[in-house]
Design a protein around this motif. Structure first.
Motif, PDB file in Angstrom:
ATOM      1  N   TRP B 291       1.015  -1.368   0.145  1.00 57.70           N
ATOM      2  CA  TRP B 291      -0.203  -0.011   0.263  1.00 57.70           C
ATOM      3  C   TRP B 291       0.821   1.416   0.249  1.00 57.70           C
ATOM      4  O   TRP B 291       0.483   2.341  -0.777  1.00 57.70           O
ATOM      5  N   GLN B 292       1.868   1.142   0.644  1.00 58.77           N
ATOM      6  CA  GLN B 292       2.734   2.587   0.783  1.00 58.77           C
ATOM      7  C   GLN B 292       3.307   2.991  -0.387  1.00 58.77           C
ATOM      8  O   GLN B 292       3.025   4.143  -0.711  1.00 58.77           O
ATOM      9  N   GLN B 293       3.929   2.029  -0.973  1.00 56.39           N
ATOM     10  CA  GLN B 293       4.636   2.340  -2.347  1.00 56.39           C
ATOM     11  C   GLN B 293       3.424   2.602  -3.215  1.00 56.39           C
ATOM     12  O   GLN B 293       3.746   3.370  -3.951  1.00 56.39           O
ATOM     13  N   ALA B 294       2.430   1.759  -3.490  1.00 50.49           N
ATOM     14  CA  ALA B 294       1.360   2.176  -4.302  1.00 50.49           C
ATOM     15  C   ALA B 294       0.934   3.473  -4.105  1.00 50.49           C
ATOM     16  O   ALA B 294       0.494   4.346  -5.256  1.00 50.49           O
ATOM     17  N   LEU B 295       0.378   3.908  -2.855  1.00 51.85           N
ATOM     18  CA  LEU B 295       0.033   5.306  -2.615  1.00 51.85           C
ATOM     19  C   LEU B 295       1.120   6.299  -3.000  1.00 51.85           C
ATOM     20  O   LEU B 295       0.617   7.358  -3.525  1.00 51.85           O
ATOM     21  N   GLN B 296       2.334   6.065  -2.801  1.00 55.28           N
ATOM     22  CA  GLN B 296       3.361   7.156  -2.942  1.00 55.28           C
ATOM     23  C   GLN B 296       3.447   7.283  -4.500  1.00 55.28           C
ATOM     24  O   GLN B 296       3.360   8.536  -4.946  1.00 55.28           O
ATOM     25  N   PHE B 297       3.381   5.992  -5.198  1.00 53.12           N
ATOM     26  CA  PHE B 297       3.461   6.027  -6.683  1.00 53.12           C
ATOM     27  C   PHE B 297       2.272   6.810  -7.381  1.00 53.12           C
ATOM     28  O   PHE B 297       2.432   7.494  -8.154  1.00 53.12           O
ATOM     29  N   ALA B 298       1.059   6.776  -6.680  1.00 56.94           N
ATOM     30  CA  ALA B 298      -0.090   7.467  -7.276  1.00 56.94           C
ATOM     31  C   ALA B 298       0.153   8.760  -6.913  1.00 56.94           C
ATOM     32  O   ALA B 298      -0.258   9.735  -7.831  1.00 56.94           O
ATOM     33  N   VAL B 299       0.430   9.220  -5.696  1.00 53.00           N
ATOM     34  CA  VAL B 299       0.632  10.630  -5.558  1.00 53.00           C
ATOM     35  C   VAL B 299       1.325  11.204  -6.271  1.00 53.00           C
ATOM     36  O   VAL B 299       1.494  12.290  -6.889  1.00 53.00           O
TER      37      VAL B 299
END
Lengths: 163, 746
Positions: B291-299
Motif C-alpha cells: 500500500w505504501q509504495q502504491a499510494l506514493q506512486f499514485a501521489v
C-alpha cells in the motif's frame, strides 16, 4: 500391657507376612481380572464414545448430507463443515474437520445426525505425532468408517433395542 | 370506519369494522399460526392453519378471512382451536417430505416452527407420499415442489405484486401442483420475493443453494445501493462472505419487497476478478506492491502530471457512498481542481443539480395519472414501478413516450412511440396542445407546432389529471437534447400542475448532488474533461468500458502515454488494466460503512457487513490517506461518521435552468438508442453470475421496426453493433433501440 504383649507375639511369629501370603496364595488360584493390553482388551459398552468416523451406505455412497446439525450441536465447536451442491444435485460436504483436541467426546454429534453418518467408534488408543494431527478431515474420517464398518454396525445393532 | 370492541384470549381490544381477526391478533402480539396469510397479499384462506374458536359459532373459523364484529369473543388457544389447528397440521404434513436436514429453508421455515408446536411426533399416515417433479424456473429460484403445501402465496405474489402471472395451481385434489405456466423461466424483476413469501422450502434461492445453514449466518442491516430507492435489506454473511441478501421491512421505502438486482447482486462480490493487492504499472508492466509504495506512486504521478492543479480530473461512479463522494470532491477542491463529475453516461450535462423531484415515494402510489418519458421503469427502478403499478390498480392511467413499447406490468393507456431525435419536437407538440386546451399563452419556441392526435390525447390526460406525475427516465440521458427536453417537461408540468419524478440517474446520485460532486466555476465536466489539458485522473469504481457515454474516447484518453490514471477499484478487468497506472483495491458494496440518499432525500447509513477481501480498503480511507500524502489540510477524519456529518452540512447548488442550445438533428436519419440492460448497471451486478443468467440479465437485443430495418438493411438475427437484431413493430420509426448487457461499442 496386654496389647503390647499381643503385638510382640504377632511380630515374632511373622503374623503380617502370613496375612500377606494368605492374600497372595488366595489370588494365586483365583480368576485373574487383568488383561494383556494391547493383545487382550476389556469388553466395552456399545455406547462407548471413542474416535469419530463417517459412515457410508452399503452401496458406497457417503451418508453425510452436510446438514450441519452436528456442527450446531457441538458444545466444543470442534466440527467445521463446508457444503456444496455435488454434480448430481445432492447436498454434500466439501470439508468435514473434527479437532480432537477440542472434542470432549460427548456424543452429541452422533445423537444429532439424522442419517447416522457421524459416529463415535470404540477406538480409543490413538496418538498424534504432530499438533496438526489432532484435526482429522473428511477423508480420514471416511477411512476410519470404512475400516470399522462391521464393528460400528454391530454396536448400533446392539444398542438399538434400548432406543 | 366505525370502531368496535372484541375480546381475544381474554383481552379487550379495539378495532375497526372489517379488520380480519388475524390482523388484530398480530397487532396485539397474539400468535396465530398461518401459512397462506401474508399481510401484503390478498386473503386466500386455503391453508386453514389459522382456525380460531369464536364463541357462539359451532365450528372453528379461519382468522384471516373472518372479519371481526362487535362483541366477538375469540379464543385462539383453547382446546377447540388447538384441536382444529393440530388436525390441519397433520393434514399438511401428510405429503410434506421430512427432508429438513437438506432443505435450505431449515431453521427459518414457518412449517418447521409451527410443526414444533402443533405437529404430532408420529404420523398416522402410512401410505405413499406424493412426489412432484420440478420444472426449472430460471437461474434465481430453486424449486423443490414436493415440499409445497399449496399456500399459493407465490401465485398471489405474481398476480398482485409482480403483475406477471407466472406461477399457478394446476390439477385438483391430491393432484394439485403449483408450477410455472411457461417453460422459459420467471420473467419478473421482483421474482426473488417469492423466496421470502414461501413459508416452506419449495422456493429457495438458487445461488445460495447448500452454501450455508440459516442459523450460521451473521445478519447485518444494510441498504441496497443499486437504485434510487435504497431498499432496506439484511445482508447475511458466513465466514466473512456475503451469502445472501433478504428484504427488511420498511413501509415508506420498499414495503416488504426488494428487487432481484438488490437481492442477488452480492454474488459479484466474490467474483474472481476482485482486486486484492495494490498494483502499479512500471514501464508498461503491472507489478504487485504494498500500500505504501502504491499510494506514493499514485501521489507522485498526480503531482508530476497535474503540474497545474486544474490538470487533475476526478470521476466517480454513481454508486459510491456519500462519504466517498464528499472526500473525493474535497480532495479535488483542496488540490485546486474543479474537474469533478459522476454523471458519466450523459450526453448533455447541466451546471447545477439535475435530480429535482417534486413527489415522494409513497405519494406515487396515489397518483391518478402518470406520464412515463424515456424509461422502462419496471426493470430500471423496480420499486418505483411497483408504486406506479399500485396507482394503476386504484384506477390511475399511464401514458408513455418511449423509443419502444416496453413490457410494463400494468396496462398503459396510450403509448406514443417516439424516436430519441423526435422526442423534443414531440414534447413541444404536447406543450402546445396543453397551452391550446387551457388557453394559456404560447411561448415562441412552440408557436408554430401543430399537435398531433396522439399528443392531444396525452395533453388531455395531463390536463384532466388532478394529482398526476411525469416520470423522467434514464433513457433521456443519452438524448442529444436532454437538457432542452427536461426544461420542456418542467414547463409541461407547471402548465398542468403536475408533479415530476426524476429518475434519470440511478444509484446514489442524490448523495453526489448533495455534496456537489459536479464541477463549479470553470471546472470541466465528465464530457469536457477528456481534452489534452487533463493529465491526471482519479477514478473511483469507474469501468471505462461500460460507464461512459463515449467509452471509446474515454478509454483512448486514459491510455495515452502522458495521462496518469489512479483507479480506486474493487475489480480488475482488461479495461481497468489498460487504462489505469495504479490500481488501489477498494472495498465494494456491503464491505465498508457508508450512506445512501434516496429518491425522497432520506439519508440512510449502513455499516460494513463483511471485511473487504485481500488487502482492499474502504474507499473513504484510501482517499483520506491520499489527501495526507498530497499535503492537503482538513481531511484528517477518524471514522466515516465524522465524514458523514460534515458531508450532510453541505448544501447543493440549485439547478439554474440551463438554457440549452438545441442541437438540430436531422430527424429522418436512423438513430441508435443504446440502453444498458438493468443488470449491467454497476460493476458488482455485472459480475453476479445468477443474475446474468436470468431472463432479465440475458437481455441483449437490438430492436428495430420493419420499415427502419428495411431502410438500413437489417434482418432478424443480424448483428448490429455486435448485438443481435430483432425486428418488432413496437419500436419507434427511425430508431434502433439496443437493450443490452454488452459494453458499448459505438
Amino acid at each position: 500391657m496386654k496389647k503390647k504383649l499381643k503385638k510382640l507375639v504377632n511380630d515374632f511369629s511373622l503374623g503380617e507376612l502370613r496375612t500377606g501370603l494368605k492374600v497372595t496364595s488366595k489370588e494365586f488360584v483365583n480368576k485373574k481380572i487383568t488383561v494383556q493390553f494391547p493383545e487382550e482388551r476389556t469388553p466395552i459398552s456399545p455406547r462407548f464414545r471413542g474416535l469419530h468416523a463417517l459412515r457410508r451406505y452399503p452401496n458406497g455412497e457417503e451418508r453425510c448430507i452436510a446438514c450441519k446439525l452436528c456442527e450446531a450441536v457441538c458444545p466444543a465447536n470442534a466440527i467445521t463443515i463446508d457444503s456444496e451442491m455435488r454434480e448430481d444435485g445432492t447436498r454434500r460436504t466439501t470439508q468435514y474437520d473434527i479437532d480432537l483436541f477440542k472434542c470432549i467426546f460427548c456424543g452429541f454429534c452422533e445423537e444429532a445426525c439424522p442419517v447416522d453418518a457421524i459416529v463415535e467408534t470404540h477406538i480409543f488408543d490413538y496418538a498424534f505425532e504432530s499438533r496438526e494431527g489432532s484435526i482429522i478431515d473428511k477423508k480420514a474420517l471416511l477411512e476410519i468408517g470404512d475400516k470399522n464398518e462391521s464393528a460400528i454396525s454391530k454396536a448400533k445393532e446392539e444398542d438399538s433395542k434400548y432406543r | 370506519m366505525s370502531e368496535i370492541e372484541i375480546e381475544i384470549d381474554g383481552h379487550l381490544v379495539k378495532a375497526s369494522q372489517g379488520d380480519s381477526i388475524i390482523s388484530i391478533a398480530d397487532r396485539e402480539g397474539i400468535d396465530v399460526p398461518r401459512f397462506c396469510y401474508h399481510k401484503k397479499l390478498s386473503v386466500a384462506a386455503n391453508c386453514r392453519m389459522c382456525l380460531v374458536d369464536i364463541e357462539g359459532v359451532p365450528k372453528a373459523q379461519p382468522a384471516c378471512s373472518t372479519p371481526a364484529a362487535n362483541g366477538m369473543k375469540i379464543n385462539t388457544k383453547n382446546d377447540k382451536a388447538k384441536f382444529a389447528q393440530k388436525a390441519v397440521m397433520e393434514f399438511l404434513l401428510i405429503n410434506h417430505p421430512l427432508d429438513c436436514p437438506i432443505c435450505d429453508q431449515g431453521g427459518e421455515c414457518e412449517l418447521q416452527d409451527v410443526a414444533m408446536e402443533y405437529g404430532s411426533d408420529v404420523s398416522k399416515f402410512n401410505l405413499g407420499k406424493r412426489i412432484v417433479p420440478d420444472k426449472g424456473i430460471g437461474a434465481l429460484i430453486q424449486t423443490d415442489m414436493t415440499r409445497c403445501i399449496h399456500c399459493t402465496r407465490c401465485v398471489r405474489f405474481g398476480a398482485e405484486v409482480a403483475g406477471i402471472v407466472e406461477m399457478g395451481g394446476t390439477g385438483r385434489g391430491e393432484g394439485v401442483k403449483i408450477e410455472p405456466f411457461l417453460t422459459e423461466g420467471i420473467q419478473s424483476e421482483l421474482s426473488g420475493n417469492m423466496i421470502d413469501v414461501c413459508p416452506v422450502g419449495a422456493l429457495t434461492s438458487k445461488p445460495f443453494r447448500y452454501e450455508a445453514r440459516t442459523w450460521q449466518m451473521n445478519a447485518v442491516q444494510s441498504v441496497a445501493r443499486h437504485d434510487l430507492v435504497g431498499s432496506n435489506i439484511y445482508t447475511q454473511s458466513y465466514r466473512g462472505k456475503v451469502k445472501r441478501v433478504v428484504a427488511r421491512d420498511n413501509d415508506s421505502i420498499n414495503e416488504t419487497w426488494i428487487s432481484d438486482r438488490d437481492r442477488f447482486s452480492y454474488e459479484g462480490l466474490n467474483h474472481e476478478s476482485r482486486a486484492l493487492k495494490p498494483k502499479i504499472k512500471v514501464d508498461g508492466e503491472w507489478q504487485e506492491t504494498d500500500w505504501q509504495q502504491a499510494l506514493q506512486f499514485a501521489v507522485d504521478g498526480i503531482k508530476n502530471n497535474a503540474i497545474n492543479p486544474d490538470q487533475l480530473g476526478v470521476l466517480a461512479s454513481k454508486h459510491a457512498s456519500l462519504e466517498e463522494f464528499y472526500l473525493m470532491q474535497k480532495l479535488a477542491r483542496k488540490f485546486g481542481s474543479e474537474n469533478i463529475d459522476f454523471r458519466l453516461d450523459q450526453t448533455q450535462l447541466s451546471t447545477g443539480s439535475s435530480l429535482e423531484s417534486s413527489i415522494n415515494l409513497s405519494e406515487i402510489e396515489s397518483v391518478d395519472h402518470a406520464l412515463i418519458i424515456g424509461s422502462y421503469t419496471r426493470l430500471e427502478q423496480p420499486m418505483i414501478n411497483h408504486r406506479i403499478r399500485k396507482a394503476t390498480l386504484d384506477g390511475a392511467s399511464v401514458n408513455t413516450m418511449n423509443s419502444k413499447n416496453f413490457d410494463f406490468n400494468f396496462k398503459t393507456k396510450c403509448d406514443a412511440l417516439t424516436a430519441p431525435q423526435k422526442l423534443l419536437s414531440a414534447l413541444q407538440s404536447v406543450l402546445k396542445a396543453v397551452h391550446l386546451k387551457t388557453n394559456q399563452d404560447t411561448p415562441n419556441d412552440v408557436s408554430d407546432v401543430t399537435p398531433s392526435e396522439i399528443h392531444n390525447i396525452i395533453a388531455d390526460d395531463l390536463i384532466a389529471s388532478a394529482n398526476g406525475v411525469i416520470v423522467l427516465g434514464e433513457h433521456l440521458n443519452s438524448n442529444p437534447n436532454s437538457l432542452a427536453i427536461i426544461n420542456l417537461i418542467e414547463k409541461i408540468a407547471s402548465a398542468t400542475n403536475l408533479k415530476i419524478a426524476n429518475i434519470t440517474i440511478s444509484g446514489n446520485s442524490h448523495s453526489a448532488e448533495k455534496v456537489n460532486f459536479i464541477p463549479s466555476g470553470n471546472g470541466l465536466n465528465a464530457i469536457s474533461m477528456f481534452n489534452d489539458n487533463t493529465k491526471a485522473f482519479l477514478l473511483m469504481d469507474v469501468d471505462s468500458e461500460y460507464d461512459f457515454i463515449d467509452s471509446k474516447s474515454a478509454q483512448g484518453h486514459f491510455s495515452k502515454e502522458d495521462v496518469f490514471v489512479v483507479a480506486l477499484s474493487s475489480f480488475e478487468n482488461q479495461s481497468t488494466l489498460r487504462s489505469a497506472d495504479v490500481i488501489l483495491p477498494m472495498a465494494s458494496f456491503y464491505e465498508s460503512s457508508g450512506t445512501h440518499i434516496n429518491f425522497d432525500g432520506l439519508v440512510q447509513s449502513y455499516s460494513a457487513s463483511v471485511k473487504s477481501p485481500g488487502e482492499s480498503k474502504p474507499g473513504w480511507k484510501i482517499i483520506k490517506v491520499m489527501a495526507d500524502l498530497l499535503d492537503l489540510q482538513g481531511l484528517d477524519y477518524v471514522d466515516s461518521t465524522q465524514v458523514k456529518e460534515e458531508a450532510l452540512q453541505s448544501s447543493k447548488v440549485k439547478s439554474s435552468v440551463d438554457e440549452a442550445n438545441i442541437q438540430s438533428i436531422d430527424d429522418s436519419q436512423v438513430t441508435t438508442h443504446w440502453q444498458y440492460a438493468p443488470y449491467a448497471s454497476d460493476s458488482v451486478t455485472r459480475r453476479a453470475k445468477a443474475l446474468q443468467e436470468s431472463n432479465v440479465g440475458m437481455i441483449n437485443r437490438a430492436y428495430v421496426s420493419k420499415m427502419t430495418a428495411h431502410k438500413i438493411g437489417l434482418s432478424d438475427d443480424d448483428l448490429y453493433l455486435g448485438v443481435p437484431v430483432s425486428i418488432e413493430e413496437s419500436v419507434a420509426v427511425d430508431c434502433v433501440f439496443i437493450h443490452t448487457n454488452q459494453a458499448r461499442r459505438a
